[in-house]
Motif scaffolding. Structure first.
Motif, PDB file in Angstrom:
ATOM      1  N   GLU A  18       8.876  -0.940  -3.938  1.00  0.00           N
ATOM      2  CA  GLU A  18       7.949  -2.024  -4.218  1.00  0.00           C
ATOM      3  C   GLU A  18       7.862  -2.975  -3.031  1.00  0.00           C
ATOM      4  O   GLU A  18       8.749  -3.040  -2.194  1.00  0.00           O
ATOM      5  CB  GLU A  18       8.411  -2.813  -5.440  1.00  0.00           C
ATOM      6  CG  GLU A  18       8.233  -2.064  -6.759  1.00  0.00           C
ATOM      7  CD  GLU A  18       8.543  -2.944  -7.935  1.00  0.00           C
ATOM      8  OE1 GLU A  18       9.305  -3.911  -7.752  1.00  0.00           O
ATOM      9  OE2 GLU A  18       8.035  -2.677  -9.024  1.00  0.00           O
ATOM     10  N   ILE A  19       6.793  -3.725  -2.992  1.00  0.00           N
ATOM     11  CA  ILE A  19       6.635  -4.780  -2.012  1.00  0.00           C
ATOM     12  C   ILE A  19       6.498  -6.090  -2.775  1.00  0.00           C
ATOM     13  O   ILE A  19       5.637  -6.239  -3.629  1.00  0.00           O
ATOM     14  CB  ILE A  19       5.389  -4.556  -1.140  1.00  0.00           C
ATOM     15  CG1 ILE A  19       5.467  -3.175  -0.480  1.00  0.00           C
ATOM     16  CG2 ILE A  19       5.259  -5.650  -0.098  1.00  0.00           C
ATOM     17  CD1 ILE A  19       4.229  -2.802   0.285  1.00  0.00           C
ATOM     18  N   GLY A  83      -1.463  -4.931  -6.721  1.00  0.00           N
ATOM     19  CA  GLY A  83      -0.713  -3.856  -6.120  1.00  0.00           C
ATOM     20  C   GLY A  83      -0.903  -2.557  -6.872  1.00  0.00           C
ATOM     21  O   GLY A  83      -1.609  -2.493  -7.884  1.00  0.00           O
ATOM     22  N   GLY A 111       1.021  -3.113  -1.657  1.00  0.00           N
ATOM     23  CA  GLY A 111       1.362  -4.495  -1.947  1.00  0.00           C
ATOM     24  C   GLY A 111       0.145  -5.380  -2.141  1.00  0.00           C
ATOM     25  O   GLY A 111      -1.004  -4.926  -2.046  1.00  0.00           O
ATOM     26  N   ARG A 172      -3.581  -4.778   3.217  1.00  0.00           N
ATOM     27  CA  ARG A 172      -2.394  -4.672   2.374  1.00  0.00           C
ATOM     28  C   ARG A 172      -1.329  -3.833   3.076  1.00  0.00           C
ATOM     29  O   ARG A 172      -1.633  -2.992   3.927  1.00  0.00           O
ATOM     30  CB  ARG A 172      -2.750  -4.032   1.023  1.00  0.00           C
ATOM     31  CG  ARG A 172      -3.755  -4.835   0.205  1.00  0.00           C
ATOM     32  CD  ARG A 172      -4.219  -4.054  -1.008  1.00  0.00           C
ATOM     33  NE  ARG A 172      -5.236  -4.754  -1.771  1.00  0.00           N
ATOM     34  CZ  ARG A 172      -4.994  -5.537  -2.815  1.00  0.00           C
ATOM     35  NH1 ARG A 172      -3.744  -5.724  -3.226  1.00  0.00           N
ATOM     36  NH2 ARG A 172      -5.971  -6.138  -3.471  1.00  0.00           N
TER      37      ARG A 172
END
Length: 215
Positions: A18-19, A83, A111, A172
């Motif tokens: 994940e970001i 996201g 993200g 992104r």
């Protein structure tokens, strides 16, 4: 249709990357855990959702496309304006048919939009993965690092080594991870080249989508 043996080895706890809202990469919770939404399990080939070659994410800012011989598993796709997450695997693994390509599972995380976000250095990929790394490089806007441990914790029967990468697309940050069976060339130097192929597929599909929208 039957999946090849690799898919039978994929653990239910397959994790993504994940970001965070601050632009940091972090591990997603294991599939089926609290907060994961159950994501991470690949499709049952007998199910209704057929694998696809490309899918639009985050309102069209990023189009996730797969290299030749690989497909997007629609069951794993989660996307909204903030996201997205999805997984790729060989079309043969997902459908029982398709070109004979190296088996692998790729996680893709997009993200939030941030035009000022910078790419993390290769060292950050290793630090955030909590594993030693080598063969790190930044080339053509793609940051990559080969993790030396942890792959077999994610993929049962997998190689401890795996690759992580990050690049910018559509304003992104996009992060990638590729997991392969023990001894696979994709766990060695071929993994970096494969991440470059995934990045090019996404970049090309996203550019075509943008051109069509503007046309």
């Amino acid at each position: 249709m039957r999946r090849v043996a690799l898919l039978g080895l994929i653990v239910a706890a397959l994790a993504g990357c994940e970001i965070s809202e601050t632009g940091e990469l972090r591990f997603a919770p294991p599939a089926g855990s609290a907060g994961s939404g159950g994501r991470g399990a690949l499709s049952d080939p007998a199910g209704d959702a057929e694998p696809i070659r490309a899918v639009s994410l985050v309102g069209g800012d990023v189009v996730l496309a797969a290299p030749r011989g690989y497909c997007v598993d629609p069951v794993t796709v989660e996307t909204d304006d903030d996201g997205a997450f999805a997984m790729l695997a060989s079309c043969r693994i997902l459908t029982g048919s398709g070109p004979d390509v190296a088996p692998a599972v790729v996680t893709v995380t997009v993200g939030p939009r941030d035009e000022d976000a910078t790419l993390p250095p290769p060292e950050a990929l290793a630090r955030l993965a909590g594993a030693p790394a080598r063969a790190a490089a930044t080339r053509g806007g793609l940051v990559t690092a080969q993790m030396q441990a942890g792959g077999s914790d994610v993929l049962s029967g997998g190689d401890p080594r795996y690759w992580r990468g990050a690049f910018r697309q559509g304003g992104r940050l996009v992060s990638l991870a590729v997991y392969a069976p023990d001894g696979s060339d994709l766990a060695a130097s071929a993994g970096r080249r494969f991440l470059e192929q995934v990045r090019r597929a996404i970049e090309t599909a996203s550019a075509r989508s943008g051109s069509a929208a503007n046309g």
